[in-house]
Enzyme design. Structure first.
Site, PDB file in Angstrom:
ATOM      1  N   LYS A 162     -10.537 -42.043   7.844  1.00 15.12           N
ATOM      2  CA  LYS A 162     -11.196 -41.055   6.984  1.00 15.12           C
ATOM      3  C   LYS A 162     -10.925 -41.419   5.528  1.00 15.12           C
ATOM      4  CE  LYS A 162     -11.722 -36.110   7.672  1.00 15.12           C
ATOM      5  NZ  LYS A 162     -10.941 -34.888   7.862  1.00 15.12           N
TER       6      LYS A 162
HETATM    7  C1  E4P Z   1     -13.079 -32.331   7.818  1.00 16.73           C
HETATM    8  O1  E4P Z   1     -12.949 -33.351   8.478  1.00 16.73           O
HETATM    9  C2  E4P Z   1     -12.004 -31.609   7.165  1.00 16.73           C
HETATM   10  O2  E4P Z   1     -10.784 -31.870   7.818  1.00 16.73           O
HETATM   11  C3  E4P Z   1     -12.157 -30.127   7.209  1.00 16.73           C
HETATM   12  O3  E4P Z   1     -13.343 -29.729   7.833  1.00 16.73           O
HETATM   13  C4  E4P Z   1     -11.841 -29.419   5.929  1.00 16.73           C
HETATM   14  O4  E4P Z   1     -12.077 -28.050   6.098  1.00 16.73           O
HETATM   15  P1  E4P Z   1     -11.440 -26.897   5.181  1.00 16.73           P
HETATM   16  O5  E4P Z   1     -12.352 -26.678   4.038  1.00 16.73           O
HETATM   17  O6  E4P Z   1     -11.383 -25.704   6.107  1.00 16.73           O
HETATM   18  O7  E4P Z   1     -10.083 -27.369   4.766  1.00 16.73           O
END
Ligand code: E4P
Length: 226
Positions: free
Chosen positions: A86
């Site tokens: 990522k």
């Molecule tokens: C995506 O891969 C992220 O880990 C995640 O969806 C972030 O979400 P949040 O805004 O609830 O932290």
């Protein structure tokens, strides 16, 4: 639509996997911190998630320069076959994505908020793109509208030439806060939704299902006592 779990919590992952519909997991530094994770334990933790899940597991680079992101990416990808690296959407991230994609390493381009960002990520060879719905809503923007625009724009083109393995980039609806977010993402054709465990639980339940089940149980009791 496929469902990923957005968590680093092994118990949540094990439980969700047992429900039979889990296709992958996404983690990020905040999710790992939330479970009290330590730096030294991170590689083994990712390996453990990869054993629990039959599908891609996103593990995030925490570096800011392309050289460091590429190094992180290679190390993460070496942990297990189903690791997806990522990487945040930024210039250094795009450059690193191109190098890693050319090596056949799958990248999930995260913190994506706009159509231009998404198209650049796809052209740089990202295997997945993660538009953040909830965080866009948080700043009084239209998170679902932005997701829909990205789904449409990505669907307008063939990006298979941009990945070494000729795979099509997939859009992951991320930063999901409700079952309705998931429903709307499915209606607009997002490939994947990555959801927190509490949202996954809400996706299963409905008051009419509970009321109906209650009535069936009570009527069956009557049958048994007749
Ligand atoms: C995506 O891969 C992220 O880990 C995640 O969806 C972030 O979400 P949040 O805004 O609830 O932290």
């Amino acid at each position: 639509m496929k469902f990923f779990l957005d968590t680093a919590d092994l118990r949540e992952i094990e439980e969700a996997a047992s429900w039979g519909a889990l296709a992958g997991v996404t983690t990020n530094p905040s999710l790992y911190a939330r479970i009290g994770g330590r730096l030294s334990g991170f590689p083994d933790h990712i390996k453990r998630i990869c054993e629990l899940v039959d599908g891609p597991v996103s593990a995030e680079s925490v570096s800011l320069t392309r050289a460091d992101i590429i190094r992180d990416g290679r190390e993460l990808a070496a942990l297990a076959e189903n690791v997806v690296v990522k990487i945040p959407t930024m210039v250094e991230g795009l450059a690193a994505t191109r190098v890693l994609a050319n090596e056949g390493i799958a990248v999930n381009m995260t913190l994506c908020f706009t159509v231009p960002q998404a198209i650049l990520a796809a052209r740089a060879g990202a295997r997945y793109i993660s538009p953040f719905v909830g965080r866009f809503d948080d700043i009084s923007e239209d998170g679902l509208g932005q997701l829909e625009d990205i789904v449409t724009a990505i669907g307008n083109y063939d990006f298979s030439q941009d990945t070494v393995k000729g795979e099509q980039v997939e859009v992951i609806a991320a930063s999901i806060r409700s079952a309705n977010h998931v429903a709307q993402a499915a209606l607009m054709g997002a490939d994947i939704a990555t959801v927190p465990f509490d949202v996954l639980k809400k996706m299963v339940s409905h008051p009419l299902t509970e009321r109906g089940l209650d009535a069936f149980m009570k009527d069956w009791e009557k049958v048994q006592n007749a």
